[in-house]
Design an enzyme around this catalytic site. Structure first.
Site, PDB file in Angstrom:
ATOM      1  N   GLY A   1       3.685   1.463   1.098  1.00  0.00           N
ATOM      2  CA  GLY A   1       5.002   0.926   0.745  1.00  0.00           C
ATOM      3  C   GLY A   1       5.195   0.861  -0.765  1.00  0.00           C
ATOM      4  O   GLY A   1       6.275   1.130  -1.277  1.00  0.00           O
TER       5      GLY A   1
ATOM      6  N   GLU B   1      -1.709  -9.022   3.622  1.00  0.00           N
ATOM      7  CA  GLU B   1      -1.591  -9.556   4.987  1.00  0.00           C
ATOM      8  C   GLU B   1      -2.939  -9.952   5.586  1.00  0.00           C
ATOM      9  O   GLU B   1      -2.982 -10.689   6.567  1.00  0.00           O
ATOM     10  CB  GLU B   1      -0.877  -8.548   5.903  1.00  0.00           C
ATOM     11  CG  GLU B   1      -1.644  -7.280   6.266  1.00  0.00           C
ATOM     12  CD  GLU B   1      -1.492  -6.134   5.259  1.00  0.00           C
ATOM     13  OE1 GLU B   1      -1.206  -6.423   4.084  1.00  0.00           O
ATOM     14  OE2 GLU B   1      -1.675  -4.964   5.643  1.00  0.00           O
TER      15      GLU B   1
ATOM     16  N   HIS C   1      -3.682  -5.099   0.416  1.00  0.00           N
ATOM     17  CA  HIS C   1      -3.158  -5.590   1.707  1.00  0.00           C
ATOM     18  C   HIS C   1      -3.199  -7.111   1.756  1.00  0.00           C
ATOM     19  O   HIS C   1      -4.153  -7.688   2.295  1.00  0.00           O
ATOM     20  CB  HIS C   1      -3.971  -5.006   2.864  1.00  0.00           C
ATOM     21  CG  HIS C   1      -3.737  -3.553   3.069  1.00  0.00           C
ATOM     22  ND1 HIS C   1      -2.727  -3.074   3.877  1.00  0.00           N
ATOM     23  CD2 HIS C   1      -4.351  -2.471   2.542  1.00  0.00           C
ATOM     24  CE1 HIS C   1      -2.745  -1.749   3.852  1.00  0.00           C
ATOM     25  NE2 HIS C   1      -3.715  -1.352   3.054  1.00  0.00           N
TER      26      HIS C   1
ATOM     27  N   CYS D   1       0.836  -1.197   0.000  1.00  0.00           N
ATOM     28  CA  CYS D   1       0.000   0.000   0.000  1.00  0.00           C
ATOM     29  C   CYS D   1       0.876   1.254   0.000  1.00  0.00           C
ATOM     30  O   CYS D   1       1.495   1.547  -1.012  1.00  0.00           O
ATOM     31  CB  CYS D   1      -1.002  -0.054   1.140  1.00  0.00           C
ATOM     32  SG  CYS D   1      -2.481   0.901   0.771  1.00  0.00           S
TER      33      CYS D   1
HETATM   34  N1  GLN Z   1      -2.081   6.814   2.515  1.00  0.00           N
HETATM   35  C1  GLN Z   1      -2.127   6.014   1.334  1.00  0.00           C
HETATM   36  C2  GLN Z   1      -3.454   6.108   0.629  1.00  0.00           C
HETATM   37  O1  GLN Z   1      -4.436   6.494   1.221  1.00  0.00           O
HETATM   38  C3  GLN Z   1      -1.822   4.570   1.656  1.00  0.00           C
HETATM   39  C4  GLN Z   1      -2.867   3.892   2.470  1.00  0.00           C
HETATM   40  C5  GLN Z   1      -2.413   2.615   3.100  1.00  0.00           C
HETATM   41  O2  GLN Z   1      -1.229   2.323   3.138  1.00  0.00           O
HETATM   42  N2  GLN Z   1      -3.348   1.846   3.635  1.00  0.00           N
HETATM   43  O3  GLN Z   1      -3.562   5.778  -0.518  1.00  0.00           O
END
Ligand code: GLN
Length: 558
Positions: free
Chosen positions: A401, A527, A525, A399
């Site tokens: 990352g 995970e 995600h 995400c």
């Molecule tokens: N802040 C970023 C976004 O809103 C990443 C969100 C996250 O890592 N869950 O797109």
């Protein structure tokens, strides 16, 4: 009039799914006793006996869901397929059981009140004064009974917080009433408490547990089973004393000592104390013999790893043990899949900014940058990506990352020094990460991100496709920003490939570096879909790559 309405409501609660029974798990004395894990373990044991369970968590705080809370307050926000942002205990439920989870699996005071207030505005209670009892309690009962049905034998409902909390009272009152609706013999109250050991006195102290049970009984709930968390063995005398003072059967005082080694020991410990049979007997359930052999195998592999590997997780809340809960769990699962112990080095991104990547990341076998929000630590995360890319260390971005990986590549390979996400720099000349189109008109913060399960097509021959062994996957999302597709060709030409995209091709969900031992970053995600006995394919691939690097370094040193 009010009574009539109440009766009507109560009848409708009773008539749905009459055969489904209930287990309520409450906590006493202190918080953080591992109620979520214990509830999940109960679910697992019942499933292993052929009983079909549904898991549920009630959280007495006022937020409608935990989605707007900081990880400092609440730990990780766990996302379900349907996009519900829920308590992290639901992660334990999904990892330990097959219970279907949806937004009906997690209720808060805020959500219950919102519903009652909406109904009041629609005129559904016309003529009545709307009150905590019966209207709020009925709404809570309906939210619990909603999970009942012919395909469910037992609903396990965990109540968040600790007995004695003011905000928990309507929930306790509601679960007190459920036996009146469905029959006491169909309900089991499990209370989890702590028996502290006082070193100075050389004794385990049962008084807090007696008080906590006393408080429950004042409300009208007599627990059937006490699970007592202990630091040192309780001894039969103490167990019998607790049984007598708390008015429970002697064999229903179940000791749950601290598990230093692994959370996977918890279900087996409960079996040793006969908890599965006790529940089967008390609820009169039809059950198969218990078979924990698979679970024992799992624990054997956890206890006897053949290799070890160190993964750095570079994030923001590294002191908080639950902020990236599912990530840590998923790394463990991947370790189990490769008969290895994964040691996690938790690195504060701001420390990396101060100390430089070599001093904090030197020697690790893999680098993971997890999801997150906000500016703090962002440059440290970007530095971590650069270090992984240049030193050819396996890298996994999740995400935020992934967004950091895109920014890093744009700055240091494409040569756009001010490249950024518009989350952090609205005026960047190269907004390589930008707001999703659908987000542009949204003002509210709660439950408005791109949430839940979405399909993604994988590029044939890519690393991602090899890991999943499939070209169509479904993964859970929680974000507002995305890869800016205007730059896709430029990235592609320079070697950063979009290997997973939404089926209509508009959203980049996975990126990979062509020329790197293992560099994969995903907008979703993964995970949230890893389990102890079936590690997520990307976590598994990442840990495998880290193990390879580890082996190579050992050989190089010889
Ligand atoms: N802040 C970023 C976004 O809103 C990443 C969100 C996250 O890592 N869950 O797109």
């Amino acid at each position: 009039m009010r009574l009539l309405h109440y009766e009507r409501n109560a009848i409708s609660i009773v008539t749905t799914g009459v055969n489904t029974k209930h287990i309520f798990v409450t906590g006493g004395v202190v918080s953080s006793l591992g109620k979520g894990l214990t509830s999940a373990a109960i679910g697992l044991l019942l499933e292993r006996r052929g009983i079909r369970v549904r898991m549920q968590k009630l959280d007495p705080y006022i937020n409608v869901d935990p989605g707007t809370m900081s990880p400092y307050q609440h730990g990780e926000v766990y996302v379900l397929d349907d996009g519900a942002e829920t308590d992290l205990d639901l992660g334990h439920y999904e990892r330990f059981t097959h219970s279907l989870l949806s937004r009906d699996s997690n209720f808060t005071t805020g959500r219950i009140y919102s519903r009652v207030i909406e109904r009041e505005r629609r005129g559904e209670y016309l003529g009545n004064t709307v009150q905590v009892v019966p209207h709020i309690t009925n709404e809570i009962k309906a939210s619990i009974r909603k999970l009942a049905g012919p395909e469910v034998d037992v609903i396990i409902t965990e109540l968040g917080g600790t007995v004695g909390d003011i905000e928990g009272l309507p929930f306790l009152e509601a679960i007190r009433q459920i036996p009146l609706d469905v029959g006491r013999q169909n309900c089991l109250f499990v209370h989890l408490t702590l028996i502290p050991y006082l070193k100075a006195a050389g004794e385990a102290k049962t008084k807090p547990t007696q008080h906590s049970v006393g408080q429950l009984r004042q409300i009208g709930i007599q627990p059937d089973v006490l699970i007592v968390r202990t630091e040192r063995e309780l001894g039969r005398d103490n167990a019998e004393k607790i049984a007598l003072f708390c008015n429970v059967d002697k064999n229903a005082v179940i000791e749950e000592p601290d598990k230093e080694f692994s959370i996977y020991e918890v279900p087996l410990g409960l079996v040793d104390h006969g908890l599965d049979q006790l529940i089967v007997d008390k609820l009169g359930l039809k059950a198969e013999p218990l078979d924990m052999s698979q679970w024992q195998d799992l624990l054997h592999r956890v206890r006897n790893p053949e290799h070890e590997v160190t993964i750095a997780v570079v994030g923001k809340y590294m002191q908080h043990k639950d902020a990236y809960k599912s990530i840590y769990e998923s790394l463990d699962h991947a370790g189990i899949a490769h008969s290895s112990r994964v040691l996690v080095k938790r690195i504060e991104a701001e420390e990396l900014e101060r100390e430089g990547p070599e001093s904090v990341l030197g020697g690790v076998d893999g680098i993971l940058v997890p999801g997150g929000f906000g500016m703090r630590g962002i440059e440290g995360k970007i530095d971590a990506v650069r270090y992984a890319r240049e030193a050819e260390i396996p890298f996994f971005g999740i995400c935020l990352g992934m967004q950091c990986a895109v920014v890093e590549f744009a700055r240091n390979v494409l040569g756009y020094p001010d490249a950024n996400s518009t989350e952090f720099a609205g005026d960047s000349e190269h907004p390589v990460i930008c707001l999703l189109e659908e987000q542009k008109t949204i003002v509210d913060k709660g439950a408005t991100m791109r949430l839940g399960s979405h399909p993604c097509r994988l590029e044939p021959g890519s690393r991602a496709e090899q890991c999943y062994a499939s070209d169509l996957i479904h993964e859970r999302h929680r974000h507002r920003y995305e890869f800016n597709s205007e730059y896709r060709a430029r990235f592609q030409d320079a070697g950063l490939l979009a290997t997973g995209v939404s089926p209509d091709g508009s959203l980049v969900e996975i990126i990979e570096l062509a020329d790197h031992p293992w560099f994969v970053a995903v907008q979703f995600h993964p995970e949230f879909k890893s389990k102890p006995q079936s590690a997520h394919p990307l976590f598994s691939g990442f840990v495998e790559a880290a193990l390879n690097r580890h082996q190579q370094r050992i050989h190089a040193a010889l």
